[in-house]
Motif scaffolding. Sequence first.
Motif, PDB file in Angstrom:
ATOM      1  N   ALA A   1       0.858  -1.190   0.000  1.00  0.00           N
ATOM      2  CA  ALA A   1       0.000   0.000   0.000  1.00  0.00           C
ATOM      3  C   ALA A   1       0.887   1.231   0.000  1.00  0.00           C
ATOM      4  O   ALA A   1       1.156   1.824   1.051  1.00  0.00           O
ATOM      5  CB  ALA A   1      -0.919  -0.007   1.214  1.00  0.00           C
ATOM      6  N   PRO A   2       1.436   1.637  -1.166  1.00  0.00           N
ATOM      7  CA  PRO A   2       2.369   2.757  -1.190  1.00  0.00           C
ATOM      8  C   PRO A   2       1.750   4.067  -0.763  1.00  0.00           C
ATOM      9  O   PRO A   2       2.445   4.972  -0.352  1.00  0.00           O
ATOM     10  CB  PRO A   2       2.825   2.795  -2.648  1.00  0.00           C
ATOM     11  N   GLU A   3       0.416   4.178  -0.859  1.00  0.00           N
ATOM     12  CA  GLU A   3      -0.211   5.431  -0.486  1.00  0.00           C
ATOM     13  C   GLU A   3      -0.525   5.508   1.005  1.00  0.00           C
ATOM     14  O   GLU A   3      -0.987   6.536   1.489  1.00  0.00           O
ATOM     15  CB  GLU A   3      -1.504   5.611  -1.297  1.00  0.00           C
ATOM     16  N   ALA A   4      -0.304   4.430   1.762  1.00  0.00           N
ATOM     17  CA  ALA A   4      -0.633   4.423   3.189  1.00  0.00           C
ATOM     18  C   ALA A   4       0.369   5.280   3.956  1.00  0.00           C
ATOM     19  O   ALA A   4       1.576   5.189   3.717  1.00  0.00           O
ATOM     20  CB  ALA A   4      -0.615   3.000   3.724  1.00  0.00           C
ATOM     21  N   PRO A   5      -0.088   6.119   4.894  1.00  0.00           N
ATOM     22  CA  PRO A   5       0.842   6.946   5.671  1.00  0.00           C
ATOM     23  C   PRO A   5       1.594   6.103   6.689  1.00  0.00           C
ATOM     24  O   PRO A   5       1.151   5.022   7.102  1.00  0.00           O
ATOM     25  CB  PRO A   5      -0.081   7.960   6.352  1.00  0.00           C
ATOM     26  N   GLN A   6       2.762   6.587   7.107  1.00  0.00           N
ATOM     27  CA  GLN A   6       3.542   5.895   8.118  1.00  0.00           C
ATOM     28  C   GLN A   6       2.860   6.041   9.484  1.00  0.00           C
ATOM     29  O   GLN A   6       2.304   7.088   9.796  1.00  0.00           O
ATOM     30  CB  GLN A   6       4.954   6.476   8.172  1.00  0.00           C
ATOM     31  N   PRO A   7       2.914   4.993  10.326  1.00  0.00           N
ATOM     32  CA  PRO A   7       2.256   5.072  11.627  1.00  0.00           C
ATOM     33  C   PRO A   7       2.989   6.023  12.571  1.00  0.00           C
ATOM     34  O   PRO A   7       4.186   6.257  12.447  1.00  0.00           O
ATOM     35  CB  PRO A   7       2.325   3.633  12.132  1.00  0.00           C
ATOM     36  N   THR A   8       2.234   6.553  13.530  1.00  0.00           N
ATOM     37  CA  THR A   8       2.777   7.437  14.551  1.00  0.00           C
ATOM     38  C   THR A   8       2.253   6.977  15.906  1.00  0.00           C
ATOM     39  O   THR A   8       1.518   5.996  16.017  1.00  0.00           O
ATOM     40  CB  THR A   8       2.372   8.895  14.290  1.00  0.00           C
ATOM     41  N   LEU A   9       2.612   7.720  16.939  1.00  0.00           N
ATOM     42  CA  LEU A   9       2.138   7.375  18.272  1.00  0.00           C
ATOM     43  C   LEU A   9       0.632   7.540  18.398  1.00  0.00           C
ATOM     44  O   LEU A   9       0.025   6.983  19.316  1.00  0.00           O
ATOM     45  CB  LEU A   9       2.858   8.240  19.312  1.00  0.00           C
ATOM     46  N   ALA A  10       0.004   8.286  17.499  1.00  0.00           N
ATOM     47  CA  ALA A  10      -1.454   8.386  17.528  1.00  0.00           C
ATOM     48  C   ALA A  10      -2.124   7.054  17.202  1.00  0.00           C
ATOM     49  O   ALA A  10      -3.292   6.843  17.548  1.00  0.00           O
ATOM     50  CB  ALA A  10      -1.915   9.458  16.541  1.00  0.00           C
TER      51      ALA A  10
END
Length: 460
Positions: free
Chosen positions: A306-315
């Motif tokens: 999923a190249p369009e998926a954003p990178q995860p964060t602490l949220a």
Amino acid sequence: MSDPMKTARAAAPTETALGFSVLSTVRQDLFAGAFAPRPLPPRAEPRADGPLRRLPAGIRRRVRWAPHTVVGVAAVFAFLVGLAKGVQFHSLYALVTFTLCCVTTVPIALILIRPVGAYWISYASVLLSLVYDDQWAALALLCHLMVMVLVVLRTRPRLAVEMWAVTFISGALLLALAPGTTGNELPQFAAGSAVVLVAAGAVRAWREERRTVVATQTVKEQERAQRTVLEERAVIARELHDVVAHHMSVIAIQAEAAPYRVRSTPPELATSFTTIRENAVAALAELRRILGVVRSGDSDPFADAAPEAPQPTLADLDTLIESMGATGLKAQAVVTGAVRPLPQGVELSAYRLVQEALSNVLRHAPGACARVEIAYVLGGLGLRIVNGSPDRPATPSPGAGHGVLGMRERVQVLGGEMTAGPDGDGGYEVAAFLPVDMPASAAPAVGGGPADKDGKEATA
């Protein structure tokens, strides 16, 4: 049809060469540098978590000299036995007996320094004892057998055959050439010593094989750890590319749009914005090229599911804990300090650290509960993931310990610090600090915000 005579003549040099090869090997093992010093080094110090962990540290250090102590005690015991077989020391016969006792037993201790030289001295004592006294020959042969066994254990297995052949073939020749020579027990002793030397050679061969296997496994483990670090670096490079590329793209777009937002833009200013945009685009291209080299093993370094998926964060931490709860891991997250936005690289690395630590709990501590503590402090972000003791044995994992290597690599990239190890209560603790450079205007006031009082908890 081949000529049998030619075949025999062709085979003769081969047999001769084989004989010379055997003699050369014997000469190299028993004669070349026979009295050269080869001191026995002490054993490696026992590990603090090994079988001797309950002994005091001083005693554990002295255990390294256990082989030297055993050999020394054996030499002293053999010397006392030899003295007991002697007679009054004021007679000439007693002086000869004392001298022969020293020649017979000293080689046992000499093995610690010059093993092959000790064999030759012991061999000479056997020949002397065969001429001197039949009762003394039995003691000399026993001491000689002890010397040969220790030499085999110290050197190599093939010396067992060489020393046995030299000793008993020459002994048989001595008995045949000198009919009056004592040593009636030599044939029986030769058969018994052969069995003992074969066993000693087998033990030595097993020890060498075990040492080789341990060295090979150590090299393989180091190589696998290096591969793990390189793979983790490739993953970090991919993730950091997404973060850096976003900021560089914003710079390029803003630099391109800036001249159109100002009326009558000076040529110098327009040139500067153009230069900024060109440098930003060049930096993006260079970043992509370098990342492609790092991930050269992939057909497309930038392809994923999923190249369009954003990178995860602490949220996304609550979602992570909920997904872990679906697999049977009871986890709790506690956030302290004034929650504030952090650089994307720090957010992503913190999320990956928590994800890997919880995955390790699932693999290595089945049935244990986990607690995730996140602290927003001045100058950075603190992480602590701790779990309790497991309630059942864990399934062996072939990659055990390599997840910690990846976490350390992530922390080092950000210039942080990390510790990982048992917590003393049967569990495991991972603690890390990720530094964050904050402008003075963004620093939280002393006392924190509402999150300082209540915090944030999520349980799955």
